[in-house]
Design a protein around this motif. Sequence first.
Motif, mmCIF file in Angstrom:
data_model
loop_
_atom_site.group_PDB
_atom_site.id
_atom_site.type_symbol
_atom_site.label_atom_id
_atom_site.label_comp_id
_atom_site.label_asym_id
_atom_site.label_seq_id
_atom_site.Cartn_x
_atom_site.Cartn_y
_atom_site.Cartn_z
ATOM 1 N N ILE A 29 51.612 41.821 42.078
ATOM 2 C CA ILE A 29 51.114 40.501 42.746
ATOM 3 C C ILE A 29 51.158 40.969 44.330
ATOM 4 C CG2 ILE A 29 51.977 38.416 43.365
ATOM 5 C CD1 ILE A 29 53.445 38.109 40.795
ATOM 6 N N ILE A 30 49.949 40.761 44.772
ATOM 7 C CA ILE A 30 49.681 41.133 46.111
ATOM 8 C C ILE A 30 49.636 39.656 47.257
ATOM 9 C CG2 ILE A 30 48.588 43.514 45.880
ATOM 10 C CD1 ILE A 30 45.931 41.883 46.700
ATOM 11 N N SER A 31 49.486 38.767 46.570
ATOM 12 C CA SER A 31 49.341 37.545 47.637
ATOM 13 C C SER A 31 50.673 36.972 47.799
ATOM 14 C CB SER A 31 48.396 36.431 47.014
ATOM 15 O OG SER A 31 48.605 36.090 45.658
ATOM 16 N N GLY A 32 51.065 36.434 48.941
ATOM 17 C CA GLY A 32 52.178 35.930 48.979
ATOM 18 C C GLY A 32 52.214 34.324 48.324
ATOM 19 N N GLU A 33 51.096 33.758 48.782
ATOM 20 C CA GLU A 33 51.038 32.416 48.298
ATOM 21 C C GLU A 33 50.480 32.155 46.911
ATOM 22 O OE1 GLU A 33 49.228 33.902 50.353
ATOM 23 O OE2 GLU A 33 46.992 33.282 50.507
ATOM 24 N N ILE A 34 50.781 31.030 46.412
ATOM 25 C CA ILE A 34 50.415 30.569 45.026
ATOM 26 C C ILE A 34 49.208 29.540 45.425
ATOM 27 C CG2 ILE A 34 50.647 29.373 42.995
ATOM 28 C CD1 ILE A 34 53.477 30.312 43.081
ATOM 29 N N ARG A 35 48.025 29.775 44.927
ATOM 30 C CA ARG A 35 46.663 29.138 45.351
ATOM 31 C C ARG A 35 46.406 28.552 43.851
ATOM 32 N NH1 ARG A 35 44.328 29.684 50.718
ATOM 33 N NH2 ARG A 35 45.010 31.478 51.847
ATOM 34 N N ASP A 36 46.312 27.164 43.481
ATOM 35 C CA ASP A 36 45.549 26.619 42.459
ATOM 36 C C ASP A 36 46.457 27.184 41.200
ATOM 37 O OD1 ASP A 36 42.281 27.066 43.661
ATOM 38 O OD2 ASP A 36 43.468 25.446 43.831
ATOM 39 N N ASN A 37 47.651 27.170 41.495
ATOM 40 C CA ASN A 37 48.455 27.843 40.384
ATOM 41 C C ASN A 37 48.258 29.436 39.994
ATOM 42 O OD1 ASN A 37 49.817 25.186 40.338
ATOM 43 N ND2 ASN A 37 49.210 24.395 38.492
ATOM 44 N N CYS A 38 47.603 30.036 40.782
ATOM 45 C CA CYS A 38 47.280 31.458 40.520
ATOM 46 C C CYS A 38 47.974 32.385 41.485
ATOM 47 C CB CYS A 38 45.820 31.501 40.522
ATOM 48 S SG CYS A 38 45.231 30.570 39.266
ATOM 49 N N PHE A 39 48.179 33.704 41.211
ATOM 50 C CA PHE A 39 48.564 34.645 42.036
ATOM 51 C C PHE A 39 47.257 35.804 41.968
ATOM 52 C CE2 PHE A 39 52.663 34.444 43.829
ATOM 53 C CZ PHE A 39 53.603 33.937 42.946
ATOM 54 N N ASP A 40 47.116 36.298 43.303
ATOM 55 C CA ASP A 40 46.256 37.554 43.224
ATOM 56 C C ASP A 40 46.952 38.720 42.732
ATOM 57 O OD1 ASP A 40 44.298 36.627 46.293
ATOM 58 O OD2 ASP A 40 44.105 35.928 44.194
ATOM 59 N N GLU A 65 39.081 52.856 41.127
ATOM 60 C CA GLU A 65 39.356 51.874 42.364
ATOM 61 C C GLU A 65 40.333 50.752 42.137
ATOM 62 O OE1 GLU A 65 35.507 50.514 43.650
ATOM 63 O OE2 GLU A 65 36.339 49.182 45.007
ATOM 64 N N ASP A 66 41.091 50.411 43.200
ATOM 65 C CA ASP A 66 42.035 49.142 42.783
ATOM 66 C C ASP A 66 41.001 47.887 42.721
ATOM 67 O OD1 ASP A 66 44.505 49.628 45.692
ATOM 68 O OD2 ASP A 66 43.847 50.753 44.012
ATOM 69 N N ASN A 67 41.672 47.338 41.734
ATOM 70 C CA ASN A 67 40.817 46.164 40.973
ATOM 71 C C ASN A 67 41.757 44.746 41.345
ATOM 72 O OD1 ASN A 67 39.127 44.661 40.038
ATOM 73 N ND2 ASN A 67 39.708 45.235 37.769
ATOM 74 N N PHE A 68 40.963 43.760 41.660
ATOM 75 C CA PHE A 68 41.758 42.551 42.245
ATOM 76 C C PHE A 68 41.079 41.355 41.127
ATOM 77 C CE2 PHE A 68 43.577 44.101 46.077
ATOM 78 C CZ PHE A 68 42.515 45.186 46.626
ATOM 79 N N CYS A 69 42.186 40.572 40.922
ATOM 80 C CA CYS A 69 41.617 39.441 40.115
ATOM 81 C C CYS A 69 42.792 38.359 40.279
ATOM 82 C CB CYS A 69 41.762 39.904 38.717
ATOM 83 S SG CYS A 69 41.058 38.540 37.366
ATOM 84 N N THR A 70 42.207 37.190 40.519
ATOM 85 C CA THR A 70 43.190 35.893 40.453
ATOM 86 C C THR A 70 43.457 35.571 39.149
ATOM 87 O OG1 THR A 70 42.000 35.257 42.424
ATOM 88 C CG2 THR A 70 43.180 33.442 41.278
ATOM 89 N N ILE A 71 44.830 35.529 38.716
ATOM 90 C CA ILE A 71 45.179 35.258 37.595
ATOM 91 C C ILE A 71 46.496 33.967 37.451
ATOM 92 C CG2 ILE A 71 46.526 36.063 35.448
ATOM 93 C CD1 ILE A 71 45.101 38.825 36.093
ATOM 94 N N LYS A 72 46.101 33.120 36.411
ATOM 95 C CA LYS A 72 47.037 31.836 36.317
ATOM 96 C C LYS A 72 48.518 32.439 36.126
ATOM 97 C CE LYS A 72 43.387 29.568 33.950
ATOM 98 N NZ LYS A 72 43.063 28.144 34.784
ATOM 99 N N ILE A 73 49.439 31.710 36.863
ATOM 100 C CA ILE A 73 50.810 32.114 36.559
ATOM 101 C C ILE A 73 51.277 32.005 35.144
ATOM 102 C CG2 ILE A 73 53.175 30.980 36.887
ATOM 103 C CD1 ILE A 73 51.900 30.010 39.418
ATOM 104 N N GLU A 74 50.679 30.974 34.454
ATOM 105 C CA GLU A 74 50.798 30.967 32.790
ATOM 106 C C GLU A 74 50.634 32.007 32.132
ATOM 107 O OE1 GLU A 74 48.538 27.551 33.538
ATOM 108 O OE2 GLU A 74 47.451 27.808 31.511
ATOM 109 N N ASP A 75 49.526 33.018 32.437
ATOM 110 C CA ASP A 75 49.178 34.193 31.965
ATOM 111 C C ASP A 75 49.695 35.365 32.421
ATOM 112 O OD1 ASP A 75 45.808 32.936 31.803
ATOM 113 O OD2 ASP A 75 47.517 32.436 30.451
ATOM 114 N N LEU A 76 51.050 35.169 32.961
ATOM 115 C CA LEU A 76 51.665 36.448 33.571
ATOM 116 C C LEU A 76 53.106 36.769 33.032
ATOM 117 C CD1 LEU A 76 50.229 36.275 37.390
ATOM 118 C CD2 LEU A 76 49.687 37.904 35.759
ATOM 119 N N GLU A 77 53.647 37.894 33.167
ATOM 120 C CA GLU A 77 55.021 37.818 32.915
ATOM 121 C C GLU A 77 55.565 39.000 33.765
ATOM 122 O OE1 GLU A 77 56.866 38.287 28.715
ATOM 123 O OE2 GLU A 77 55.873 40.495 29.223
ATOM 124 N N VAL A 78 56.643 38.830 34.163
ATOM 125 C CA VAL A 78 57.305 40.207 34.955
ATOM 126 C C VAL A 78 57.780 41.193 34.340
ATOM 127 C CG1 VAL A 78 58.899 40.700 36.838
ATOM 128 C CG2 VAL A 78 57.690 38.283 36.959
#
Lengths: 126, 143
Positions: A29-40, A65-78
Amino acid sequence: MQVYDKVKVLKDRDEYKKYDVYKGMIGTIISGEIRDNCFDICFIDPRFYVENFVWTDENMKTMQEDNFCTIKIEDLEVVEKGFADEYIILKELPKKNPKWWCKVEEGYILNLLGEKKNKIPYDYNS
Amino acid sequence: MNYSLEFIQSLLKKFGLNAILGLYHPYCHCKELSISKPNENQIQLVVPPGKIDWLFKDKMKWLISMGYTENDKDLILTNLYQSCKRAYCQGNYVIKEHNRYGVKITLNIDFVGGNGKIYKLKSSYTISPNGNLKNNTLIGSDQ
């Protein structure tokens, strides 16, 4: 779940496939903030995580190459907790405003003031 | 901006005799502003401390293969920031995405390794609506 945690993608979606991101991939996770219930999330070449791997001029040419994607919180697991503390999180937030939603704990989206965004745990739209 | 006679006639037909011709659009106060070309000293990079920690945590082995050591972190950052500012001023970047939060760009930078070699690398930033260049990843990959 917060910035610099390593996370696994739990679901395939068309909007992720557009960025070559699929279920099972691990990123940071590289974004500090959550936008639209998603992390970058940033996905780096998996060889960076290989213990004794040595980069050479040859294999650098095939580095992904580093690949970036905005992903919903509900689709992520630490999968691995990161190094971020509240100071680091605050520095990441737009205008260092602690009111930005920035972490997920026990099913609740929180800001640095301890306020909760959702009413029902794990229902991030409530 | 020069308007063709046909365009003016179509405007007058559509909006009546009171149609105002803006620079690029009817009924618009748009105007051209000249913006001076920035120099490297004017560029401010916003690099949260976490991005620096993340770089050295995950990619230190790569930096070591470029001739640096664990004690060279300040030098690495100085070289990196200089390269990024130079690339941005020279327009040496690609727009990856733009949305209401800003414009994501990938800078193509010439990064001097600790061994004196020049490495062609990528560095990723978001240009926010207020013009700040906020870092996403300090070194994304080889070009």
